[in-house]
Each structure stands twice: as structure tokens, then as C-alpha cells.
Motif scaffolding. Structure first.
Motif, PDB file in Angstrom:
ATOM      1  N   GLU A 115      -1.695  10.829   4.653  1.00 20.58           N
ATOM      2  CA  GLU A 115      -2.553  10.649   6.535  1.00 20.58           C
ATOM      3  C   GLU A 115      -2.821  11.813   7.077  1.00 20.58           C
ATOM      4  OE1 GLU A 115      -1.633   8.292   8.249  1.00 20.58           O
ATOM      5  OE2 GLU A 115       0.098   7.110   6.379  1.00 20.58           O
ATOM      6  N   PRO A 116      -4.153  11.795   7.571  1.00 17.14           N
ATOM      7  CA  PRO A 116      -4.284  10.511   7.863  1.00 17.14           C
ATOM      8  C   PRO A 116      -4.890   9.834   7.054  1.00 17.14           C
ATOM      9  CG  PRO A 116      -5.190  11.883   9.235  1.00 17.14           C
ATOM     10  CD  PRO A 116      -4.503  12.587   7.856  1.00 17.14           C
ATOM     11  N   ARG A 117      -5.380   8.502   7.744  1.00 15.82           N
ATOM     12  CA  ARG A 117      -6.018   6.842   6.975  1.00 15.82           C
ATOM     13  C   ARG A 117      -6.805   7.527   7.798  1.00 15.82           C
ATOM     14  NH1 ARG A 117      -2.200   2.345   7.760  1.00 15.82           N
ATOM     15  NH2 ARG A 117       0.282   3.828   7.946  1.00 15.82           N
ATOM     16  N   GLY A 118      -8.392   6.109   6.609  1.00 18.54           N
ATOM     17  CA  GLY A 118      -9.640   6.671   7.138  1.00 18.54           C
ATOM     18  C   GLY A 118     -10.627   6.180   6.809  1.00 18.54           C
ATOM     19  N   LYS A 119     -11.303   5.723   5.938  1.00 16.91           N
ATOM     20  CA  LYS A 119     -13.056   6.101   5.654  1.00 16.91           C
ATOM     21  C   LYS A 119     -13.400   7.496   6.263  1.00 16.91           C
ATOM     22  CE  LYS A 119     -13.589   1.229   4.548  1.00 16.91           C
ATOM     23  NZ  LYS A 119     -14.065  -0.036   4.363  1.00 16.91           N
ATOM     24  N   THR A 120     -13.329   7.659   7.477  1.00 21.97           N
ATOM     25  CA  THR A 120     -14.341   8.981   7.822  1.00 21.97           C
ATOM     26  C   THR A 120     -12.920  10.425   7.707  1.00 21.97           C
ATOM     27  OG1 THR A 120     -12.916   8.659  10.000  1.00 21.97           O
ATOM     28  CG2 THR A 120     -14.567   7.690   9.707  1.00 21.97           C
ATOM     29  N   GLN A 121     -12.634   9.978   6.593  1.00 16.82           N
ATOM     30  CA  GLN A 121     -11.782  11.437   6.676  1.00 16.82           C
ATOM     31  C   GLN A 121     -11.872  11.599   5.261  1.00 16.82           C
ATOM     32  OE1 GLN A 121      -9.618  12.335   8.622  1.00 16.82           O
ATOM     33  NE2 GLN A 121      -9.213  10.790  10.198  1.00 16.82           N
ATOM     34  N   THR A 123     -10.224  13.545   0.075  1.00 14.97           N
ATOM     35  CA  THR A 123     -10.677  12.092  -1.135  1.00 14.97           C
ATOM     36  C   THR A 123      -9.339  11.269  -1.608  1.00 14.97           C
ATOM     37  OG1 THR A 123     -11.744  13.467  -2.711  1.00 14.97           O
ATOM     38  CG2 THR A 123     -13.270  12.674  -0.583  1.00 14.97           C
ATOM     39  N   LYS A 124      -8.598  11.695  -1.438  1.00 13.84           N
ATOM     40  CA  LYS A 124      -7.403  11.632  -2.506  1.00 13.84           C
ATOM     41  C   LYS A 124      -6.211  10.587  -1.662  1.00 13.84           C
ATOM     42  CE  LYS A 124      -7.049  16.530  -4.769  1.00 13.84           C
ATOM     43  NZ  LYS A 124      -6.616  17.145  -5.433  1.00 13.84           N
ATOM     44  N   GLY A 125      -6.285  10.900   0.323  1.00 12.84           N
ATOM     45  CA  GLY A 125      -5.790  10.254   1.017  1.00 12.84           C
ATOM     46  C   GLY A 125      -6.267   8.147   1.082  1.00 12.84           C
ATOM     47  N   CYS A 126      -4.913   7.791   1.955  1.00 14.10           N
ATOM     48  CA  CYS A 126      -5.024   6.705   2.278  1.00 14.10           C
ATOM     49  C   CYS A 126      -6.845   6.602   3.051  1.00 14.10           C
ATOM     50  CB  CYS A 126      -4.125   6.172   3.286  1.00 14.10           C
ATOM     51  SG  CYS A 126      -4.340   4.104   3.108  1.00 14.10           S
ATOM     52  N   ILE A 127      -7.475   5.651   2.357  1.00 11.60           N
ATOM     53  CA  ILE A 127      -8.896   4.678   2.996  1.00 11.60           C
ATOM     54  C   ILE A 127      -8.925   3.498   4.450  1.00 11.60           C
ATOM     55  CG2 ILE A 127     -10.469   6.434   0.905  1.00 11.60           C
ATOM     56  CD1 ILE A 127     -11.406   3.500   0.229  1.00 11.60           C
ATOM     57  N   GLY A 149       3.933 -10.334   2.492  1.00 14.64           N
ATOM     58  CA  GLY A 149       3.128  -9.661   4.102  1.00 14.64           C
ATOM     59  C   GLY A 149       3.593  -8.520   4.233  1.00 14.64           C
ATOM     60  N   ILE A 150       4.453  -7.376   4.081  1.00 14.71           N
ATOM     61  CA  ILE A 150       4.526  -6.137   4.745  1.00 14.71           C
ATOM     62  C   ILE A 150       3.576  -5.158   3.939  1.00 14.71           C
ATOM     63  CG2 ILE A 150       6.927  -6.751   4.185  1.00 14.71           C
ATOM     64  CD1 ILE A 150       7.284  -4.733   2.404  1.00 14.71           C
ATOM     65  N   ASP A 151       3.582  -4.290   4.890  1.00 14.05           N
ATOM     66  CA  ASP A 151       2.206  -3.076   4.971  1.00 14.05           C
ATOM     67  C   ASP A 151       3.700  -1.971   3.929  1.00 14.05           C
ATOM     68  OD1 ASP A 151       1.001  -1.017   5.061  1.00 14.05           O
ATOM     69  OD2 ASP A 151       0.659  -1.432   6.568  1.00 14.05           O
ATOM     70  N   ILE A 152       3.706  -2.014   2.938  1.00 18.51           N
ATOM     71  CA  ILE A 152       4.490  -1.244   2.182  1.00 18.51           C
ATOM     72  C   ILE A 152       4.228   0.807   3.455  1.00 18.51           C
ATOM     73  CG2 ILE A 152       2.791   0.054   0.662  1.00 18.51           C
ATOM     74  CD1 ILE A 152       6.634  -1.172   0.006  1.00 18.51           C
ATOM     75  N   ARG A 153       2.784   1.267   3.881  1.00 19.86           N
ATOM     76  CA  ARG A 153       2.587   2.372   4.191  1.00 19.86           C
ATOM     77  C   ARG A 153       3.859   2.428   5.355  1.00 19.86           C
ATOM     78  NH1 ARG A 153      -3.372   1.345   5.040  1.00 19.86           N
ATOM     79  NH2 ARG A 153      -2.520  -0.166   5.740  1.00 19.86           N
ATOM     80  N   ASN A 154       4.289   1.155   6.068  1.00 22.49           N
ATOM     81  CA  ASN A 154       5.383   2.087   7.086  1.00 22.49           C
ATOM     82  C   ASN A 154       6.730   2.121   6.578  1.00 22.49           C
ATOM     83  OD1 ASN A 154       3.229   0.747   9.003  1.00 22.49           O
ATOM     84  ND2 ASN A 154       4.138  -1.515   8.614  1.00 22.49           N
ATOM     85  N   GLY A 155       6.933   2.305   5.215  1.00 24.52           N
ATOM     86  CA  GLY A 155       8.257   3.015   4.822  1.00 24.52           C
ATOM     87  C   GLY A 155       8.954   2.095   4.168  1.00 24.52           C
ATOM     88  N   ASP A 195       2.923   7.696  -0.456  1.00 21.45           N
ATOM     89  CA  ASP A 195       2.969   8.986   0.010  1.00 21.45           C
ATOM     90  C   ASP A 195       2.258   9.285   0.927  1.00 21.45           C
ATOM     91  OD1 ASP A 195       2.907  11.752  -0.113  1.00 21.45           O
ATOM     92  OD2 ASP A 195       2.631  11.834  -2.291  1.00 21.45           O
ATOM     93  N   ALA A 196       3.550   9.993   2.265  1.00 19.60           N
ATOM     94  CA  ALA A 196       2.815   9.785   3.761  1.00 19.60           C
ATOM     95  C   ALA A 196       1.717  11.421   4.191  1.00 19.60           C
ATOM     96  CB  ALA A 196       3.572   9.767   4.666  1.00 19.60           C
ATOM     97  N   LYS A 197       2.749  11.948   3.107  1.00 19.69           N
ATOM     98  CA  LYS A 197       2.497  13.517   3.693  1.00 19.69           C
ATOM     99  C   LYS A 197       0.855  13.241   2.683  1.00 19.69           C
ATOM    100  CE  LYS A 197       6.262  15.988   3.062  1.00 19.69           C
ATOM    101  NZ  LYS A 197       7.727  17.072   2.778  1.00 19.69           N
ATOM    102  N   ARG A 198       0.606  13.024   1.787  1.00 19.68           N
ATOM    103  CA  ARG A 198      -0.625  13.065   0.853  1.00 19.68           C
ATOM    104  C   ARG A 198      -2.096  11.852   1.715  1.00 19.68           C
ATOM    105  NH1 ARG A 198      -2.496  10.622  -5.358  1.00 19.68           N
ATOM    106  NH2 ARG A 198      -4.106   9.605  -4.335  1.00 19.68           N
TER     107      ARG A 198
END
Length: 448
Positions: A230-236, A243-247, A259-265, A225-228
């Protein structure tokens, strides 16, 4: 000009161990499929192996069902049903077959368990691969390969047990072809699941290439769920919403067997195993955030559009379902109504017509009677089609043992005035004395 930053591609993927509801489902499917595969050849049915594909005698036994080459239509129906079922399931729920039931996925998972039990977790295995050769590394690698090879040979022996009685193979009563196919199937199990692993899914499996054509905007797939997120990172993680997003912890990538990154779609390499969902849910639980950043969903749901329900509003679902239901219904009906025996009539080409001692014209035939039941059967044969036509030995009873074939030579006689020169259509009528079932087989009588 600075060189582009190229990330090295790992030679071997060591997926991180995860736990959760979807992992439990995968483990359950491994246990279920292997219990069926390894246990089926040992089951007995009426004093014989319950599932036995006897290629030498062209006879397939599946519990109480007895199939012969004439029943090839059922195999064709099974293949069509399997294909349509896979298409329907893919349209509804994506690549769940790949993630939970595909033999490549199942056996790869077993090989990873063996590797993990001897060499340690994913980090320990990576360090072992990178370490210089030593006695400890050689011992661990050798032990891993030996156990994998033993399991693969057991798999090959079980596979051959479907074609050669398993209880004979268990006592090592095997011929050269049994040994060859045991080593061949076992060797390929070791190669595909123990060595190539995810490379089979990435580069060799054709299903991965065309499965996307069966998806639509309502297909259930694993998505980020990119809307929820993004943007990524712990500083967010400073506001409550963030706090509900990707860290950007990367655990979803570490647990992925391809070995893929599902965040790329959506990617064709994704096998739908849901390991990334379990991993992300655990991270969200620790952050006390709601689950579902990575989840099974559809493209419409991600975009906030209503799902198209019920499924009969989707044309391809209607087509697949209708074809599947029709073929299953027809095949099941035909199997239920299948006669308990089969008959083939072969004319004797060496002697078209001859005259008996009492002046009757006589043709020779071979009747091949196949008893498809588990009990001995008795049959009586009559003939019709010409006035006064009869068997040389009327009322003769043919006895056939359970699930066996009996070829019986017979002679048919007719008066010359009733069988002029040429070929005449006749019918053999074979009646079972046990269950009063009758089969009529056409043939021809040559007169002169």
C-alpha cells in the motif's frame, strides 16, 4: 440521493490460468490422487483384488490386511487419526488440504481443464457465456458437458469398483445396485465439481466455517503484505521503494478459484491454493521487484514479531501431536499383533442340555471360525473348565479356506457329577495347526 455503487456478482467464476511452483504442486497432487483412486481397484494381490470392501460378506481386504466387523476399532482409529491429522495440519499450515488434496478442489480443477480445452481461456469462456445462443455455442457447451459427464461416470464406476470386483464391472457385469451407485456417485461428481464448483467451498463445506478457530498467530497462511503493497496503483511506481508495491493489476483476483481479493485480508473463502502467489510473483518478476508481496506467512511474521519456534511451545500443537502419535502407535501395535484368525462361540438356545447314550450331559454349540489369512488353515478345538469335560469328537480338525468363514456345530460332554444344576464357565481353546497360534473363547455349560 445517489444510489450506492453496487458491483454485479458474476454468476460463474472463470479463473485465469496461472503457472508457477505452486501450480505445479497442485497439478502433481491431482495426478497423484487420481492415479491412486483410479489405479487401486485394478491392483491384484494373491490372485484377488488388492483393495476390496466386500459389504455383502462384511469383509474388507486391503492388500495383506483382512478386516471383519470385529475389527471396527481400526476404522474408528482411522477416522480419529484423520481428524486429528487435519486439525494438526490446519494449525501448522492453514488450509493446504483444501487447496491441494480435497476431492472437491481436485475434481473442480479437472472440470475446469476440460472446459478450458474446449471453450478456451477465461476470457473466451466469459464471452461465450455472454454471447447469444448459436450453433457454435451449443456445440461447445454440449461437448463440454458430455466429456464432464463421461469422466464423472468413470469416477462413479471406479468408486463402485472398490465394493464390487473392478474386473467384473469393466465387462459390464453389474447388478441393479452397482448401476444405481455408479450413476449416483457419478451424478454427484458432475453436480459438485462441474456445476456448483466453488459454491460448495463457499456455502456448503463446514470446514470453511470452523477452520479459523484452529489458527493462531503462527499458522502459515496466504497473506498480502499491506505494509509493502500500500498504497496501490501504477502511478505509485515512480520511486524505487514504490516499485516493490502492488500496482493494482488485479491478476491475483482473476486467478482465484473462489473469486476473492486476498488483499482484503484473511477470508474464510480462501482455500489456500496459492494461485494468487504464483500470479503475483510473475508480475513482480516482470517489474524486476522482489517476490513475496503475496506469500505463505504468519500473522506474527507480517507484524515483524518473531515466530514461536519450535512447535512444542504451542500448546495445541503438543496436544494434537501427542494424541496423534499415541493413537497411531496403539493401532499399529494392535494390527501387528492381531491374531490370524477369529472365533465366535454361539450356544444352541433351542436345546440347553441333553443326555448322551453313555449317560453324559451334553451341550450344543456353533463355532464360527474366521480365517483372516491368505492361506488355508487347519484348527483343532479342545474345551476346559470342568473336570473331565471333553468334545464329543476330540481331535477333530476344522479346515477353513483362505479369507473365509466356517461355522461348525460341536457338542461338549461332561459327567453329571461334575456339572451340577446351573451354568458353569468353560473355555474353548482353538489352536491353529499351521502357525501354532491359540485363541481361548469363553462360554457356559448348562448342567442338571
Amino acid at each position: 440521493m445517489s444510489k450506492p455503487d453496487i458491483k454485479p456478482v458474476p454468476i460463474k467464476i472463470h479463473p485465469r490460468l496461472t503457472s508457477g511452483r505452486f501450480n505445479n504442486m497442485r497439478v502433481g497432487m491431482v495426478a497423484l490422487t487420481q492415479l491412486a483412486f483410479f489405479g487401486m481397484p485394478w491392483l491384484q494381490w494373491n490372485g484377488r483384488q488388492a483393495v476390496h470392501f466386500n459389504l455383502a460378506e462384511h469383509h474388507f481386504l486391503i492388500f495383506g490386511i483382512s478386516l471383519w466387523p470385529q475389527d471396527f476399532i481400526y476404522l474408528a482409529a482411522l477416522l480419529v487419526v484423520s481428524a486429528l491429522g487435519l486439525f494438526l495440519w490446519t494449525t501448522l499450515a492453514g488450509r493446504l488440504w483444501c487447496g491441494y488434496s480435497c476431492p472437491q478442489t481436485v475434481y473442480t480443477q479437472i472440470m475446469i481443464w476440460i472446459e478450458r480445452a474446449i471453450q478456451g481461456d477465461h476470457n473466451a469462456r466469459r464471452k461465450l457465456d455472454a454471447a447469444p445462443m448459436s450453433a457454435g455455442k451449443l456445440a461447445k457447451k454440449s461437448a463440454t458437458q458430455m466429456i464432464m459427464a463421461a469422466f464423472s461416470l468413470w469416477t462413479g464406476l471406479t468408486f463402485v469398483g472398490y465394493f464390487t470386483p473392478m474386473r467384473e464391472l469393466a465387462t459390464l457385469q453389474m447388478g441393479p445396485w452397482d448401476l444405481f451407485w455408479t450413476l449416483f456417485y457419478g451424478g454427484f461428481t458432475w453436480l459438485m465439481a462441474g456445476v456448483l464448483r466453488e459454491k460448495v467451498c463457499l456455502h456448503m463445506c463446514p470446514y470453511a466455517r470452523f477452520q479459523g478457530s484452529m489458527f493462531d498467530d503462527n499458522t502459515l497462511i496466504i497473506s498480502y503484505d499491506a505494509k509493502r503493497g500500500e498504497p496501490r496503483g501504477k502511478t505509485q511506481a515512480k520511486s524505487e521503494a514504490q516499485t516493490k508495491g502492488c500496482i493494482d493489476c488485479g491478476i491475483c483476483v482473476q486467478v482465484c478459484p473462489t473469486g476473492i481479493d486476498i488483499r482484503n485480508g484473511l477470508q474464510y473463502e480462501c482455500i489456500g491454493c496459492a494461485a494468487c502467489i504464483d500470479a503475483c510473483d510473475q508480475v513482480m518478476d516482470k517489474l524486476k521487484s522482489p517476490r513475496g508481496l503475496i506469500r505463505y506467512t504468519s500473522a506474527n511474521a507480517l507484524q515483524g514479531k518473531p515466530a514461536q519456534s519450535p512447535s512444542f511451545h504451542r500448546p495445541r500443537i503438543v496436544i494434537y501431536s501427542s494424541l496423534l502419535a499415541g493413537i497411531i502407535t496403539l493401532s499399529t501395535t494392535a494390527l501387528v499383533l492381531k491374531k490370524p484368525f477369529k472365533v465366535d462361540v454361539l450356544r444352541d438356545r433351542a436345546s440347553l442340555v441333553e443326555q448322551s447314550d453313555d449317560g453324559l450331559l451334553q451341550n450344543r454349540y456353533s463355532l464360527r471360525v474366521i480365517n483372516t489369512t491368505e492361506q488355508a488353515q487347519r484348527y483343532v478345538v479342545t474345551v476346559e473348565g470342568l473336570p473331565g469335560i471333553r468334545m464329543e469328537k476330540p481331535g477333530e480338525v476344522i479346515e477353513v479356506k483362505p479369507a473365509q468363514t466356517e461355522t461348525v456345530p460341536v457338542r461338549v460332554q461332561a459327567a453329571p457329577e461334575n456339572a451340577p444344576r446351573g451354568s458353569h464357565r468353560i473355555h474353548f481353546v482353538i489352536r491353529s495347526l499351521n502357525d501354532d497360534v491359540t485363541i481361548r473363547e469363553k462360554s457356559s455349560f448348562i448342567g442338571e
